[in-house]
Design a protein around this motif. Sequence first.
Motif, mmCIF file in Angstrom:
data_model
loop_
_atom_site.group_PDB
_atom_site.id
_atom_site.type_symbol
_atom_site.label_atom_id
_atom_site.label_comp_id
_atom_site.label_asym_id
_atom_site.label_seq_id
_atom_site.Cartn_x
_atom_site.Cartn_y
_atom_site.Cartn_z
ATOM 1 N N LEU A 1 0.793 -1.233 0.000
ATOM 2 C CA LEU A 1 0.000 0.000 0.000
ATOM 3 C C LEU A 1 0.822 1.277 0.000
ATOM 4 C CD1 LEU A 1 -2.964 -0.586 2.473
ATOM 5 C CD2 LEU A 1 -3.080 -0.168 0.032
ATOM 6 N N TYR A 2 1.813 1.341 0.878
ATOM 7 C CA TYR A 2 2.509 2.605 1.130
ATOM 8 C C TYR A 2 3.660 2.813 0.151
ATOM 9 C CZ TYR A 2 -0.104 1.989 5.460
ATOM 10 O OH TYR A 2 -1.103 1.774 6.379
ATOM 11 N N PRO A 3 3.941 4.090 -0.174
ATOM 12 C CA PRO A 3 5.044 4.379 -1.088
ATOM 13 C C PRO A 3 6.336 3.738 -0.594
ATOM 14 C CG PRO A 3 3.776 6.354 -0.631
ATOM 15 C CD PRO A 3 3.259 5.283 0.284
ATOM 16 N N PRO A 4 7.150 3.259 -1.523
ATOM 17 C CA PRO A 4 7.170 3.524 -2.962
ATOM 18 C C PRO A 4 6.210 2.678 -3.784
ATOM 19 C CG PRO A 4 9.051 2.181 -2.371
ATOM 20 C CD PRO A 4 8.333 2.494 -1.090
ATOM 21 N N ALA A 5 5.416 1.813 -3.154
ATOM 22 C CA ALA A 5 4.429 1.035 -3.913
ATOM 23 C C ALA A 5 3.415 1.981 -4.553
ATOM 24 C CB ALA A 5 3.715 0.056 -2.991
ATOM 25 N N MET A 6 2.921 1.597 -5.715
ATOM 26 C CA MET A 6 1.899 2.387 -6.400
ATOM 27 C C MET A 6 0.709 1.475 -6.689
ATOM 28 S SD MET A 6 4.137 4.969 -8.771
ATOM 29 C CE MET A 6 4.389 3.822 -10.056
ATOM 30 N N PRO A 7 -0.089 1.196 -5.644
ATOM 31 C CA PRO A 7 -1.195 0.252 -5.811
ATOM 32 C C PRO A 7 -2.337 0.834 -6.630
ATOM 33 C CG PRO A 7 -1.269 1.224 -3.632
ATOM 34 C CD PRO A 7 -0.024 1.738 -4.297
ATOM 35 N N SER A 8 -3.098 -0.047 -7.237
ATOM 36 C CA SER A 8 -4.291 0.375 -7.973
ATOM 37 C C SER A 8 -5.373 0.770 -6.978
ATOM 38 C CB SER A 8 -4.792 -0.773 -8.855
ATOM 39 O OG SER A 8 -5.262 -1.831 -8.036
ATOM 40 N N ASP A 9 -6.400 1.442 -7.482
ATOM 41 C CA ASP A 9 -7.518 1.838 -6.622
ATOM 42 C C ASP A 9 -8.205 0.621 -6.006
ATOM 43 O OD1 ASP A 9 -7.014 4.492 -7.134
ATOM 44 O OD2 ASP A 9 -8.547 4.682 -8.691
ATOM 45 N N ALA A 10 -8.296 -0.465 -6.773
ATOM 46 C CA ALA A 10 -8.925 -1.683 -6.262
ATOM 47 C C ALA A 10 -8.109 -2.280 -5.119
ATOM 48 C CB ALA A 10 -9.083 -2.709 -7.383
ATOM 49 N N THR A 11 -6.779 -2.271 -5.263
ATOM 50 C CA THR A 11 -5.906 -2.785 -4.203
ATOM 51 C C THR A 11 -6.022 -1.926 -2.960
ATOM 52 O OG1 THR A 11 -4.365 -3.667 -5.848
ATOM 53 C CG2 THR A 11 -3.522 -3.384 -3.617
#
Length: 196
Positions: free
Chosen positions: A143-153
């Motif tokens: 969830l948290y940066p640096p991850a760039m999750p989709s809106d669904a995730t």
Amino acid sequence: MADRASGNARSLQGLAAILAALSLALFAWIQAGFVRAFSNAAAGQQMLDARIGGYERDDVIAMIRYLKDHPDPATILHSMYLGPELIFPLVLGGLLFCLMRLVGPGGFFFGRPIPPGATAVIFCLPIFYTLVDYAENIAGLMLYPPAMPSDATISLLAGLLPIIVRLKFLTLVVTVILLARFAIFRYLSPDGTRPS
């Protein structure tokens, strides 16, 4: 046979002592090196993992938004997940399991002996705690940066994280209460060596 059992108990006590020392060291490292650093970098805001009372879906979404605009706290949180949090759940779960073995679940519950099936479930509690703690950490990494999750995730994990963290603390508290109960029964038993 008694010498062998005594040797096994001493080995288990030694392992429990090592795991206790490691747990304390890792906890101190997390608190001093990451929780405090996060709070300083985030102008006093506390990371969600440090909120013992738990948090809600809106808190998760607010944290994602905050960390997108504040890279320093995001880096600290990411480093914690890939640093001491890789080891801490396993060490603490191992300690709880060793302590459970040492005190030996037994005794009576509502006037009846604890059945073997319940004992097996009790021994699974430290393992379940470890798995849930890792699930919380993995969700944080996703969830948290640096991850760039989709809106669904984001939607899915923001709803699951509050449940996961409550399960984690519930499992931990129940395990500690059971350890205390079994230890009391063990040492109040007539021979002082096993639960009555």
